[in-house]
Design a protein around this motif. Structure first.
Motif, PDB file in Angstrom:
ATOM      1  N   TYR A 208      -2.551   7.795  -1.567  1.00  0.00           N
ATOM      2  CA  TYR A 208      -2.139   8.256  -2.895  1.00  0.00           C
ATOM      3  C   TYR A 208      -1.478   7.143  -3.701  1.00  0.00           C
ATOM      4  O   TYR A 208      -1.478   7.171  -4.943  1.00  0.00           O
ATOM      5  CB  TYR A 208      -1.183   9.453  -2.760  1.00  0.00           C
ATOM      6  CG  TYR A 208       0.200   9.080  -2.288  1.00  0.00           C
ATOM      7  CD1 TYR A 208       1.231   8.824  -3.205  1.00  0.00           C
ATOM      8  CD2 TYR A 208       0.495   8.976  -0.931  1.00  0.00           C
ATOM      9  CE1 TYR A 208       2.502   8.476  -2.781  1.00  0.00           C
ATOM     10  CE2 TYR A 208       1.749   8.634  -0.493  1.00  0.00           C
ATOM     11  CZ  TYR A 208       2.770   8.382  -1.417  1.00  0.00           C
ATOM     12  OH  TYR A 208       4.022   8.039  -0.987  1.00  0.00           O
ATOM     13  N   LYS A 209      -0.913   6.141  -3.012  1.00  0.00           N
ATOM     14  CA  LYS A 209      -0.250   5.034  -3.698  1.00  0.00           C
ATOM     15  C   LYS A 209      -1.239   4.183  -4.501  1.00  0.00           C
ATOM     16  O   LYS A 209      -0.830   3.455  -5.409  1.00  0.00           O
ATOM     17  CB  LYS A 209       0.491   4.161  -2.694  1.00  0.00           C
ATOM     18  CG  LYS A 209       1.628   4.863  -1.975  1.00  0.00           C
ATOM     19  CD  LYS A 209       2.323   3.921  -0.997  1.00  0.00           C
ATOM     20  CE  LYS A 209       3.468   4.618  -0.282  1.00  0.00           C
ATOM     21  NZ  LYS A 209       4.146   3.725   0.690  1.00  0.00           N
ATOM     22  N   LYS A 211      -3.301   5.176  -6.605  1.00  0.00           N
ATOM     23  CA  LYS A 211      -3.446   5.685  -7.966  1.00  0.00           C
ATOM     24  C   LYS A 211      -2.598   4.896  -8.950  1.00  0.00           C
ATOM     25  O   LYS A 211      -2.981   4.680 -10.096  1.00  0.00           O
ATOM     26  CB  LYS A 211      -3.069   7.162  -8.012  1.00  0.00           C
ATOM     27  CG  LYS A 211      -4.028   8.071  -7.253  1.00  0.00           C
ATOM     28  CD  LYS A 211      -3.609   9.528  -7.383  1.00  0.00           C
ATOM     29  CE  LYS A 211      -4.570  10.442  -6.625  1.00  0.00           C
ATOM     30  NZ  LYS A 211      -4.161  11.875  -6.736  1.00  0.00           N
ATOM     31  N   THR A 212      -1.416   4.478  -8.499  1.00  0.00           N
ATOM     32  CA  THR A 212      -0.507   3.753  -9.393  1.00  0.00           C
ATOM     33  C   THR A 212      -0.445   2.252  -9.086  1.00  0.00           C
ATOM     34  O   THR A 212      -0.174   1.451  -9.972  1.00  0.00           O
ATOM     35  CB  THR A 212       0.916   4.344  -9.298  1.00  0.00           C
ATOM     36  OG1 THR A 212       1.353   4.316  -7.932  1.00  0.00           O
ATOM     37  CG2 THR A 212       0.934   5.778  -9.806  1.00  0.00           C
ATOM     38  N   GLY A 213      -0.700   1.889  -7.828  1.00  0.00           N
ATOM     39  CA  GLY A 213      -0.555   0.484  -7.452  1.00  0.00           C
ATOM     40  C   GLY A 213      -1.846  -0.209  -7.076  1.00  0.00           C
ATOM     41  O   GLY A 213      -1.842  -1.376  -6.691  1.00  0.00           O
ATOM     42  N   TRP A 215      -4.198  -1.343  -8.879  1.00  0.00           N
ATOM     43  CA  TRP A 215      -4.552  -2.485  -9.728  1.00  0.00           C
ATOM     44  C   TRP A 215      -3.961  -3.786  -9.186  1.00  0.00           C
ATOM     45  O   TRP A 215      -4.543  -4.862  -9.362  1.00  0.00           O
ATOM     46  CB  TRP A 215      -4.066  -2.241 -11.161  1.00  0.00           C
ATOM     47  CG  TRP A 215      -2.569  -2.184 -11.304  1.00  0.00           C
ATOM     48  CD1 TRP A 215      -1.780  -1.096 -11.174  1.00  0.00           C
ATOM     49  CD2 TRP A 215      -1.693  -3.294 -11.579  1.00  0.00           C
ATOM     50  NE1 TRP A 215      -0.454  -1.420 -11.352  1.00  0.00           N
ATOM     51  CE2 TRP A 215      -0.380  -2.766 -11.612  1.00  0.00           C
ATOM     52  CE3 TRP A 215      -1.889  -4.650 -11.814  1.00  0.00           C
ATOM     53  CZ2 TRP A 215       0.738  -3.574 -11.854  1.00  0.00           C
ATOM     54  CZ3 TRP A 215      -0.789  -5.448 -12.054  1.00  0.00           C
ATOM     55  CH2 TRP A 215       0.506  -4.914 -12.070  1.00  0.00           C
TER      56      TRP A 215
END
Length: 290
Positions: A208-209, A211-213, A215
């Motif tokens: 799930y991390k 999704k935000t990290g 990139w």
């Protein structure tokens, strides 16, 4: 000398990548980072396939790809785990043991035998490894060597160096049965395929991390692809041995960056030890051209 600029760039990017690894291991585990690094590196390198002639694959290509990729997949995970639990300024120099192991593995796998200059290089690597833990000397003259074997991160790094000494020979076989660019893209992509099931099994609770990290890991792969590009350019301009020797100076950069950015201690003996080990690597790789 343009090749020196590109080769030094590879060394510096390698050390920066290690620092980035160390910081990102607080957010992602070694499985996600290893899989992401290899996948995004192959992805950003893949446009080069449109600029080269696709080589005719030799009989040993698939064997080299399967063995080399599986070994490198294991090495990536062990290396990331090593820098996760230990100081980068210790781990990076220890991995320079791989040329020492190559003096044993290369004759067995590809029939390459060491030159006298290479033996001197081995002695320098041993001396440098002693200096890495010179502060342990007060516990006995052999204590600096025991420190490498007793510290968990150093043991993992030593195992990584040994695995690299084997996989490097399969890399050579792979390049001989294809081309440098095609082999590089193929091996990075295959490593990511090997690591994907491990990620899904061991790290599914951390996905799930992404999704935000996620990139950040993409940028990570892009940086590594730039380093690979610089290495390919440098190799086209001079001997491979010269490029790899300069690339190994990443150990020196890692010691400096480990102190400046990560605030690691013991800079004096680690920097001296790393410098001597890199000198040994230089002699070993140059001896292979004689």
């Amino acid at each position: 000398m343009p090749w020196l600029f590109f080769a030094t760039s590879v060394a510096f990017i390698q050390s920066m990548k290690d620092v980035y690894n160390k910081t990102q291991l607080k957010n992602f585990d070694e499985y996600i980072i290893g899989c992401s690094l290899t996948f995004f590196t192959s992805l950003f390198l893949s446009p080069l396939l449109f600029l080269i002639d696709i080589p005719q694959l030799g009989n040993n290509f698939w064997l080299a790809l399967s063995v080399g990729s599986s070994l490198n997949a294991i090495a990536y995970i062990l290396y990331l785990r090593a820098i996760k639990i230990s100081d980068l300024s210790i781990i990076a120099p220890v991995t320079t043991f791989s040329p020492l192991f190559l003096l044993v593995t290369s004759p067995l796998i590809v029939g390459e035998f060491p030159q006298p200059l290479g033996i001197i290089g081995v002695l320098l690597i041993v001396l440098g490894s002693y200096l890495l833990n010179l502060k342990e000397k007060q516990r006995g003259y052999l204590a600096p060597f025991r420190a490498i074997l007793t510290e968990r991160g150093s043991r993992l790094a030593l195992l990584v160096a040994f695995i690299w000494s084997i996989s490097a020979n399969f890399d050579k076989v792979g390049v001989q049965n294809s081309s440098p660019i095609f082999w590089g893209i193929s091996v990075f992509f295959t490593i990511s395929i090997f690591l994907l099931p491990i990620v899904l099994y061991k790290s599914h609770h951390n996905l799930y991390k992404l999704k935000t990290g996620g990139w950040k890991l993409a940028v990570y792969g892009m940086i590594n692809s730039v380093a690979m590009g610089c290495q390919m350019i440098a190799i086209n301009l001079t001997f491979v041995a010269y490029v790899i020797s300069v690339k190994r100076t990443s150990a020196l950069f890692s010691v400096l960056l480990g102190t400046m950015i990560l605030k690691e201690k013991g800079i004096k003996e680690r920097l001296l030890g790393a410098a001597i080990m890199v000198s040994g690597v230089f002699l070993i790789t140059i001896s292979q051209q004689l």
